[in-house]
Scaffold this motif. Structure first.
Motif, PDB file in Angstrom:
ATOM      1  N   GLN A  84       0.682  -1.268   0.050  1.00  0.00           N
ATOM      2  CA  GLN A  84      -0.001   0.006  -0.031  1.00  0.00           C
ATOM      3  C   GLN A  84       0.830   1.287  -0.063  1.00  0.00           C
ATOM      4  OE1 GLN A  84      -2.215  -0.472   3.557  1.00  0.00           O
ATOM      5  NE2 GLN A  84      -3.571  -2.272   2.589  1.00  0.00           N
ATOM      6  N   GLU A  85       1.863   1.103   0.777  1.00  0.00           N
ATOM      7  CA  GLU A  85       2.910   2.604   0.823  1.00  0.00           C
ATOM      8  C   GLU A  85       3.637   2.358  -0.501  1.00  0.00           C
ATOM      9  OE1 GLU A  85       3.196   4.727   3.338  1.00  0.00           O
ATOM     10  OE2 GLU A  85       1.620   3.888   4.412  1.00  0.00           O
ATOM     11  N   ALA A  86       3.807   1.569  -1.071  1.00  0.00           N
ATOM     12  CA  ALA A  86       4.726   1.639  -2.315  1.00  0.00           C
ATOM     13  C   ALA A  86       3.643   2.146  -3.342  1.00  0.00           C
ATOM     14  CB  ALA A  86       5.053   0.277  -2.661  1.00  0.00           C
ATOM     15  N   ALA A  87       2.368   1.795  -3.294  1.00  0.00           N
ATOM     16  CA  ALA A  87       1.450   2.365  -4.476  1.00  0.00           C
ATOM     17  C   ALA A  87       1.166   3.611  -4.080  1.00  0.00           C
ATOM     18  CB  ALA A  87       0.320   1.589  -4.218  1.00  0.00           C
ATOM     19  N   LYS A  88       1.237   4.355  -2.879  1.00  0.00           N
ATOM     20  CA  LYS A  88       1.257   5.428  -2.837  1.00  0.00           C
ATOM     21  C   LYS A  88       2.345   6.584  -2.997  1.00  0.00           C
ATOM     22  CE  LYS A  88      -1.408   5.328   1.601  1.00  0.00           C
ATOM     23  NZ  LYS A  88      -1.580   5.364   3.139  1.00  0.00           N
ATOM     24  N   LEU A  89       3.599   5.935  -2.908  1.00  0.00           N
ATOM     25  CA  LEU A  89       4.749   6.503  -3.548  1.00  0.00           C
ATOM     26  C   LEU A  89       4.953   6.385  -4.896  1.00  0.00           C
ATOM     27  CD1 LEU A  89       6.993   5.616  -0.594  1.00  0.00           C
ATOM     28  CD2 LEU A  89       6.180   7.712  -0.964  1.00  0.00           C
ATOM     29  N   GLY A  90       4.174   5.740  -5.786  1.00  0.00           N
ATOM     30  CA  GLY A  90       4.237   5.259  -7.081  1.00  0.00           C
ATOM     31  C   GLY A  90       5.021   4.364  -7.661  1.00  0.00           C
ATOM     32  N   TYR A  91       5.276   3.390  -6.978  1.00  0.00           N
ATOM     33  CA  TYR A  91       5.964   2.239  -7.523  1.00  0.00           C
ATOM     34  C   TYR A  91       5.120   1.365  -7.952  1.00  0.00           C
ATOM     35  CZ  TYR A  91      10.014   3.715  -4.897  1.00  0.00           C
ATOM     36  OH  TYR A  91      11.281   4.342  -4.390  1.00  0.00           O
ATOM     37  N   VAL A  92       5.422   0.637  -9.167  1.00  0.00           N
ATOM     38  CA  VAL A  92       4.287  -0.135  -9.835  1.00  0.00           C
ATOM     39  C   VAL A  92       5.108  -1.523  -9.850  1.00  0.00           C
ATOM     40  CG1 VAL A  92       3.348  -0.542 -11.972  1.00  0.00           C
ATOM     41  CG2 VAL A  92       3.532   1.724 -11.196  1.00  0.00           C
ATOM     42  N   GLU A  93       4.308  -2.572  -9.731  1.00  0.00           N
ATOM     43  CA  GLU A  93       4.888  -3.835  -9.655  1.00  0.00           C
ATOM     44  C   GLU A  93       4.728  -4.236 -11.278  1.00  0.00           C
ATOM     45  OE1 GLU A  93       3.679  -7.823  -7.466  1.00  0.00           O
ATOM     46  OE2 GLU A  93       2.919  -5.977  -6.438  1.00  0.00           O
ATOM     47  N   THR A  94       6.071  -4.717 -11.731  1.00  0.00           N
ATOM     48  CA  THR A  94       5.908  -5.320 -12.828  1.00  0.00           C
ATOM     49  C   THR A  94       5.712  -6.527 -13.311  1.00  0.00           C
ATOM     50  OG1 THR A  94       8.390  -5.992 -12.779  1.00  0.00           O
ATOM     51  CG2 THR A  94       8.133  -3.654 -13.514  1.00  0.00           C
ATOM     52  N   SER A  95       5.308  -7.060 -14.369  1.00  0.00           N
ATOM     53  CA  SER A  95       4.652  -8.323 -14.709  1.00  0.00           C
ATOM     54  C   SER A  95       6.049  -9.241 -15.028  1.00  0.00           C
ATOM     55  CB  SER A  95       3.611  -8.347 -15.913  1.00  0.00           C
ATOM     56  OG  SER A  95       4.382  -7.652 -17.119  1.00  0.00           O
ATOM     57  N   GLU A  96       7.253  -8.488 -15.296  1.00  0.00           N
ATOM     58  CA  GLU A  96       8.215  -9.440 -15.803  1.00  0.00           C
ATOM     59  C   GLU A  96       9.178  -9.791 -14.651  1.00  0.00           C
ATOM     60  OE1 GLU A  96      10.660  -7.420 -18.626  1.00  0.00           O
ATOM     61  OE2 GLU A  96       9.179  -6.689 -19.918  1.00  0.00           O
ATOM     62  N   GLU A  97       9.740 -10.864 -14.846  1.00  0.00           N
ATOM     63  CA  GLU A  97      10.482 -11.351 -13.572  1.00  0.00           C
ATOM     64  C   GLU A  97      11.906 -11.022 -13.537  1.00  0.00           C
ATOM     65  OE1 GLU A  97      10.922 -15.271 -10.949  1.00  0.00           O
ATOM     66  OE2 GLU A  97       9.022 -14.694 -11.774  1.00  0.00           O
ATOM     67  N   GLY A  98      12.379 -10.590 -12.375  1.00  0.00           N
ATOM     68  CA  GLY A  98      13.916 -10.264 -12.616  1.00  0.00           C
ATOM     69  C   GLY A  98      14.100  -8.643 -12.238  1.00  0.00           C
ATOM     70  N   PHE A  99      15.414  -8.304 -12.307  1.00  0.00           N
ATOM     71  CA  PHE A  99      15.831  -6.845 -11.922  1.00  0.00           C
ATOM     72  C   PHE A  99      15.529  -5.905 -13.433  1.00  0.00           C
ATOM     73  CE2 PHE A  99      18.023  -9.752  -9.300  1.00  0.00           C
ATOM     74  CZ  PHE A  99      18.187  -9.213  -8.119  1.00  0.00           C
ATOM     75  N   HIS A 100      15.141  -4.820 -13.021  1.00  0.00           N
ATOM     76  CA  HIS A 100      15.226  -3.778 -13.877  1.00  0.00           C
ATOM     77  C   HIS A 100      16.240  -2.741 -13.689  1.00  0.00           C
ATOM     78  CE1 HIS A 100      12.041  -5.732 -15.874  1.00  0.00           C
ATOM     79  NE2 HIS A 100      11.255  -5.832 -14.464  1.00  0.00           N
ATOM     80  N   ILE A 101      17.147  -2.513 -14.600  1.00  0.00           N
ATOM     81  CA  ILE A 101      18.096  -1.626 -14.240  1.00  0.00           C
ATOM     82  C   ILE A 101      18.190  -0.491 -15.459  1.00  0.00           C
ATOM     83  CG2 ILE A 101      20.762  -0.958 -13.814  1.00  0.00           C
ATOM     84  CD1 ILE A 101      20.822  -4.090 -13.060  1.00  0.00           C
ATOM     85  N   GLN A 102      18.138   0.804 -15.392  1.00  0.00           N
ATOM     86  CA  GLN A 102      18.049   1.729 -16.359  1.00  0.00           C
ATOM     87  C   GLN A 102      19.478   2.259 -16.485  1.00  0.00           C
ATOM     88  OE1 GLN A 102      15.058   4.525 -16.053  1.00  0.00           O
ATOM     89  NE2 GLN A 102      15.343   5.466 -17.981  1.00  0.00           N
ATOM     90  N   ILE A 103      20.117   2.274 -17.767  1.00  0.00           N
ATOM     91  CA  ILE A 103      21.566   2.706 -17.712  1.00  0.00           C
ATOM     92  C   ILE A 103      21.481   4.210 -18.320  1.00  0.00           C
ATOM     93  CG2 ILE A 103      23.808   2.334 -18.722  1.00  0.00           C
ATOM     94  CD1 ILE A 103      22.931  -0.700 -19.356  1.00  0.00           C
ATOM     95  N   PRO A 104      22.232   5.148 -17.545  1.00  0.00           N
ATOM     96  CA  PRO A 104      22.129   6.542 -17.847  1.00  0.00           C
ATOM     97  C   PRO A 104      22.946   6.735 -19.083  1.00  0.00           C
ATOM     98  CG  PRO A 104      23.321   6.154 -15.853  1.00  0.00           C
ATOM     99  CD  PRO A 104      22.798   4.760 -15.995  1.00  0.00           C
ATOM    100  N   ALA A 105      22.642   7.919 -19.881  1.00  0.00           N
ATOM    101  CA  ALA A 105      23.117   7.965 -21.451  1.00  0.00           C
ATOM    102  C   ALA A 105      24.509   8.258 -21.234  1.00  0.00           C
ATOM    103  CB  ALA A 105      22.368   9.105 -21.895  1.00  0.00           C
ATOM    104  N   ASN A 106      25.156   8.915 -20.159  1.00  0.00           N
ATOM    105  CA  ASN A 106      26.675   9.078 -20.041  1.00  0.00           C
ATOM    106  C   ASN A 106      27.634   8.116 -20.166  1.00  0.00           C
ATOM    107  OD1 ASN A 106      25.410  11.578 -19.729  1.00  0.00           O
ATOM    108  ND2 ASN A 106      26.107  12.131 -17.673  1.00  0.00           N
TER     109      ASN A 106
END
Length: 140
Positions: free
Chosen positions: A103-125
């Motif tokens: 509930q607290e995660a949903a209030k803060l805007g976190y969304v549960e993904t349907s894919e399994e595993g880690f999601h890492i976003q790599i910066p452009a630099n």
């Protein structure tokens, strides 16, 4: 000597009763003096008394140590019981907080993904090859 009531040691009384008895009566008091104890016997008694006092002191010391140990055990048992109650209360509180996490995660805007595993976003630099919007997924 006359035999008077079974006693031969009685003084014979004179027949003359008309004589006046002496004005004072001679009395004797038997005084018995105890001989003092020899030095060796005194030392023996003193050593015996000191030995008894030492044994009693040792027993008293041992009993006081046992009492202290028993008292410490009682105090530790009391502390363990208090800690057990505190641990149970904390585990109940932990479970309540774990139930509130989604509930607290949903209030803060976190969304549960349907894919399994880690999601890492790599910066452009830091990326040398590929596009800047690429997302990497790693499996558990």
């Amino acid at each position: 000597m006359a035999y008077t009531r079974g006693n031969l040691a009685v003084k014979e009384q004179t027949v003359e009763r008309g004589q006046q008895s002496p004005r004072f009566r001679e009395t004797t008091k038997v005084v018995t003096r105890r001989s003092p104890l020899p030095v060796r016997e005194k030392l023996l008694y003193m050593v015996t008394v000191l030995f008894c006092v030492a044994v009693m002191g040792g027993l008293l010391w041992q009993n006081s140590n046992l009492y202290n140990i028993k008292r410490q055990m009682y105090n530790l048992d009391t502390e363990i019981q208090a800690m057990t109650v505190q641990i149970k209360e904390m585990s109940v509180q932990k479970e309540k907080l774990q139930e509130q996490i989604p509930q607290e995660a949903a209030k803060l805007g976190y969304v549960e993904t349907s894919e399994e595993g880690f999601h890492i976003q790599i910066p452009a630099n830091s990326q040398t090859e590929g596009s800047a919007d690429e997302v990497t997924t790693a499996k558990k």
